[in-house]
Design a protein around this motif. Structure first.
Motif, PDB file in Angstrom:
ATOM      1  N   MET A   1       0.754  -1.169  -0.010  1.00 47.43           N
ATOM      2  CA  MET A   1       0.116   0.049  -0.122  1.00 47.43           C
ATOM      3  C   MET A   1       0.864   1.195  -0.062  1.00 47.43           C
ATOM      4  SD  MET A   1      -3.101   0.906   2.526  1.00 47.43           S
ATOM      5  CE  MET A   1      -3.557   2.435   2.732  1.00 47.43           C
ATOM      6  N   PHE A   2       1.892   1.289   1.072  1.00 46.09           N
ATOM      7  CA  PHE A   2       2.595   2.670   0.820  1.00 46.09           C
ATOM      8  C   PHE A   2       3.944   2.043   0.407  1.00 46.09           C
ATOM      9  CE2 PHE A   2      -0.351   3.518   4.646  1.00 46.09           C
ATOM     10  CZ  PHE A   2      -0.841   4.589   3.930  1.00 46.09           C
ATOM     11  N   ARG A   3       4.512   2.674  -0.400  1.00 44.45           N
ATOM     12  CA  ARG A   3       5.898   2.781  -1.018  1.00 44.45           C
ATOM     13  C   ARG A   3       7.008   3.495  -0.455  1.00 44.45           C
ATOM     14  NH1 ARG A   3       2.620   3.863  -4.769  1.00 44.45           N
ATOM     15  NH2 ARG A   3       3.755   5.534  -5.654  1.00 44.45           N
ATOM     16  N   HIS A   4       6.760   4.496   0.023  1.00 43.36           N
ATOM     17  CA  HIS A   4       8.003   5.485   0.530  1.00 43.36           C
ATOM     18  C   HIS A   4       7.276   6.172   1.710  1.00 43.36           C
ATOM     19  CE1 HIS A   4      11.061   8.472  -0.567  1.00 43.36           C
ATOM     20  NE2 HIS A   4      11.468   8.053   0.688  1.00 43.36           N
ATOM     21  N   ILE A   5       8.002   5.902   2.879  1.00 43.09           N
ATOM     22  CA  ILE A   5       7.652   6.316   4.033  1.00 43.09           C
ATOM     23  C   ILE A   5       8.629   7.497   4.489  1.00 43.09           C
ATOM     24  CG2 ILE A   5       6.913   5.826   6.551  1.00 43.09           C
ATOM     25  CD1 ILE A   5       6.155   3.300   5.588  1.00 43.09           C
ATOM     26  N   LEU A   6       8.220   8.672   4.977  1.00 43.43           N
ATOM     27  CA  LEU A   6       9.177   9.460   5.481  1.00 43.43           C
ATOM     28  C   LEU A   6       9.305   9.925   7.107  1.00 43.43           C
ATOM     29  CD1 LEU A   6      11.373  11.945   5.242  1.00 43.43           C
ATOM     30  CD2 LEU A   6       9.486  13.413   5.067  1.00 43.43           C
ATOM     31  N   HIS A  99      10.089  18.368   1.087  1.00 43.68           N
ATOM     32  CA  HIS A  99      10.830  16.981   0.819  1.00 43.68           C
ATOM     33  C   HIS A  99       9.811  16.107   0.660  1.00 43.68           C
ATOM     34  CE1 HIS A  99      14.325  14.753   1.261  1.00 43.68           C
ATOM     35  NE2 HIS A  99      13.560  13.935   2.151  1.00 43.68           N
ATOM     36  N   ALA A 100       8.728  15.768   1.516  1.00 42.75           N
ATOM     37  CA  ALA A 100       7.886  14.749   1.061  1.00 42.75           C
ATOM     38  C   ALA A 100       7.344  14.705  -0.072  1.00 42.75           C
ATOM     39  CB  ALA A 100       6.716  14.779   2.336  1.00 42.75           C
ATOM     40  N   LYS A 101       6.859  15.807  -0.933  1.00 46.05           N
ATOM     41  CA  LYS A 101       6.386  15.991  -2.012  1.00 46.05           C
ATOM     42  C   LYS A 101       7.371  15.725  -3.188  1.00 46.05           C
ATOM     43  CE  LYS A 101       3.525  19.200  -4.882  1.00 46.05           C
ATOM     44  NZ  LYS A 101       2.991  20.443  -4.804  1.00 46.05           N
ATOM     45  N   ALA A 102       8.499  16.395  -2.883  1.00 46.10           N
ATOM     46  CA  ALA A 102       9.621  16.373  -3.778  1.00 46.10           C
ATOM     47  C   ALA A 102      10.254  14.510  -4.085  1.00 46.10           C
ATOM     48  CB  ALA A 102      10.655  17.062  -3.588  1.00 46.10           C
ATOM     49  N   SER A 103       9.976  14.108  -2.966  1.00 49.85           N
ATOM     50  CA  SER A 103      10.740  12.605  -2.828  1.00 49.85           C
ATOM     51  C   SER A 103       9.598  11.740  -3.097  1.00 49.85           C
ATOM     52  CB  SER A 103      11.245  12.380  -1.245  1.00 49.85           C
ATOM     53  OG  SER A 103      12.302  13.287  -1.200  1.00 49.85           O
ATOM     54  N   GLY A 104       8.362  12.020  -3.415  1.00 48.04           N
ATOM     55  CA  GLY A 104       7.425  11.003  -3.892  1.00 48.04           C
ATOM     56  C   GLY A 104       6.830  10.246  -2.632  1.00 48.04           C
ATOM     57  N   VAL A 105       7.028  10.810  -1.272  1.00 51.16           N
ATOM     58  CA  VAL A 105       6.606  10.099  -0.299  1.00 51.16           C
ATOM     59  C   VAL A 105       5.145   9.912  -0.171  1.00 51.16           C
ATOM     60  CG1 VAL A 105       6.549  10.578   2.545  1.00 51.16           C
ATOM     61  CG2 VAL A 105       8.814  10.874   1.173  1.00 51.16           C
ATOM     62  N   ASP A 106       4.623   8.843   0.247  1.00 56.21           N
ATOM     63  CA  ASP A 106       3.240   8.458   0.136  1.00 56.21           C
ATOM     64  C   ASP A 106       2.581   8.427   1.574  1.00 56.21           C
ATOM     65  OD1 ASP A 106       4.100   5.916   0.171  1.00 56.21           O
ATOM     66  OD2 ASP A 106       3.322   5.258  -1.599  1.00 56.21           O
ATOM     67  N   LEU A 107       3.615   8.517   2.705  1.00 55.17           N
ATOM     68  CA  LEU A 107       3.161   8.446   4.113  1.00 55.17           C
ATOM     69  C   LEU A 107       4.191   9.198   4.861  1.00 55.17           C
ATOM     70  CD1 LEU A 107       1.164   7.388   6.235  1.00 55.17           C
ATOM     71  CD2 LEU A 107       2.648   5.358   6.712  1.00 55.17           C
ATOM     72  N   ILE A 108       3.738   9.942   5.903  1.00 56.59           N
ATOM     73  CA  ILE A 108       4.624  10.749   6.824  1.00 56.59           C
ATOM     74  C   ILE A 108       4.420  10.083   8.180  1.00 56.59           C
ATOM     75  CG2 ILE A 108       5.565  12.804   7.746  1.00 56.59           C
ATOM     76  CD1 ILE A 108       4.548  14.354   5.256  1.00 56.59           C
ATOM     77  N   VAL A 109       5.188   9.627   8.865  1.00 52.87           N
ATOM     78  CA  VAL A 109       4.954   9.304  10.237  1.00 52.87           C
ATOM     79  C   VAL A 109       5.801  10.304  11.105  1.00 52.87           C
ATOM     80  CG1 VAL A 109       5.327   7.429  11.890  1.00 52.87           C
ATOM     81  CG2 VAL A 109       4.858   6.765   9.726  1.00 52.87           C
ATOM     82  N   ILE A 110       5.256  10.998  12.180  1.00 49.75           N
ATOM     83  CA  ILE A 110       5.671  11.947  12.886  1.00 49.75           C
ATOM     84  C   ILE A 110       5.239  11.600  14.314  1.00 49.75           C
ATOM     85  CG2 ILE A 110       3.859  13.598  12.307  1.00 49.75           C
ATOM     86  CD1 ILE A 110       6.190  15.997  12.062  1.00 49.75           C
ATOM     87  N   GLY A 111       6.029  12.192  15.126  1.00 51.77           N
ATOM     88  CA  GLY A 111       5.814  12.309  16.892  1.00 51.77           C
ATOM     89  C   GLY A 111       4.807  13.354  16.752  1.00 51.77           C
ATOM     90  N   SER A 112       3.914  13.244  17.731  1.00 55.61           N
ATOM     91  CA  SER A 112       3.086  14.259  18.286  1.00 55.61           C
ATOM     92  C   SER A 112       3.650  15.474  18.850  1.00 55.61           C
ATOM     93  CB  SER A 112       2.087  13.744  19.066  1.00 55.61           C
ATOM     94  OG  SER A 112       2.607  13.079  20.420  1.00 55.61           O
ATOM     95  N   HIS A 113       4.837  15.291  19.607  1.00 55.82           N
ATOM     96  CA  HIS A 113       5.383  16.294  20.275  1.00 55.82           C
ATOM     97  C   HIS A 113       6.830  15.976  20.218  1.00 55.82           C
ATOM     98  CE1 HIS A 113       1.432  16.396  22.221  1.00 55.82           C
ATOM     99  NE2 HIS A 113       1.717  17.612  22.624  1.00 55.82           N
ATOM    100  N   GLY A 114       7.757  16.926  19.745  1.00 55.54           N
ATOM    101  CA  GLY A 114       9.125  17.248  19.706  1.00 55.54           C
ATOM    102  C   GLY A 114       9.699  18.024  20.784  1.00 55.54           C
ATOM    103  N   ARG A 115      10.819  18.369  20.425  1.00 54.06           N
ATOM    104  CA  ARG A 115      11.912  19.035  21.376  1.00 54.06           C
ATOM    105  C   ARG A 115      11.449  20.673  21.700  1.00 54.06           C
ATOM    106  NH1 ARG A 115      17.913  17.696  20.651  1.00 54.06           N
ATOM    107  NH2 ARG A 115      17.586  18.778  18.693  1.00 54.06           N
ATOM    108  N   SER A 116      10.912  21.340  20.581  1.00 53.18           N
ATOM    109  CA  SER A 116      10.927  22.519  20.423  1.00 53.18           C
ATOM    110  C   SER A 116       9.730  23.327  20.746  1.00 53.18           C
ATOM    111  CB  SER A 116      10.934  23.003  19.029  1.00 53.18           C
ATOM    112  OG  SER A 116       9.851  22.614  18.255  1.00 53.18           O
TER     113      SER A 116
END
Length: 161
Positions: A1-6, A99-116
């Protein structure tokens, strides 16, 4: 289903949990996994010096820190699944989305909270911005506190102690 994950990382526990989730998901899907981090010189300068300009040595140090961060992240998940790494410069939300768009990413996995920044009510500001602006689906991984418990033993304590 997903080919490229960022998966964007910032070194926080939450972003590392997102990384672990992304690696497991990439392995399950047979997807390419990309790890990125964003170095924001303007924000770093404002936090460190109260000004918008940094010396070239300071910028080089930030880029080197970013490279170490993504390489450490790739090493963390290497036993699970291989990943390529990228260090981006500038505003985090815009750079991750572009970057996701330019790289052809079809799923982004991100943490809900970061350091900043100050904690947001529901999501971190970067995660929220990525959700609002990304062309691809975004999986948000919330930080799950790790509880360390004493090992359970089956032996009973001696009576009459």
């Amino acid at each position: 289903m997903f080919r490229h994950i960022l998966v964007p990382v910032d070194g926080s526990d939450c972003s590392l949990q997102a990384l672990d989730t992304a690696a497991a998901f990439a392995k399950e899907q047979g997807a390419v996994l990309s790890i990125c981090t964003v170095v924001d010189p303007a924000k770093a300068a404002a936090m460190a010096f109260g000004e918008a300009a940094m010396t070239s040595a300071a910028l080089d140090a930030l880029d080197e820190e970013g490279k170490m961060l993504v390489e450490d992240a790739a090493a963390r998940i290497r036993p699970i699944w291989p990943a390529d790494t990228t260090v981006l410069d500038g505003a985090p939300v815009e750079n991750i989305v572009e970057h996701a768009k330019a790289s052809g990413v079809d799923l982004i996995v991100i943490g809900s909270h970061g350091r900043s920044g100050l904690p947001r009510l529901l999501l971190g500001s970067v995660a929220e911005g990525v959700i609002r602006n990304a062309a691809s689906p975004v999986l948000v991984v919330r930080q799950i506190p790790v509880t360390i418990r004493a090992p359970q033993t089956s032996a009973k304590a001696p009576a009459g102690g």
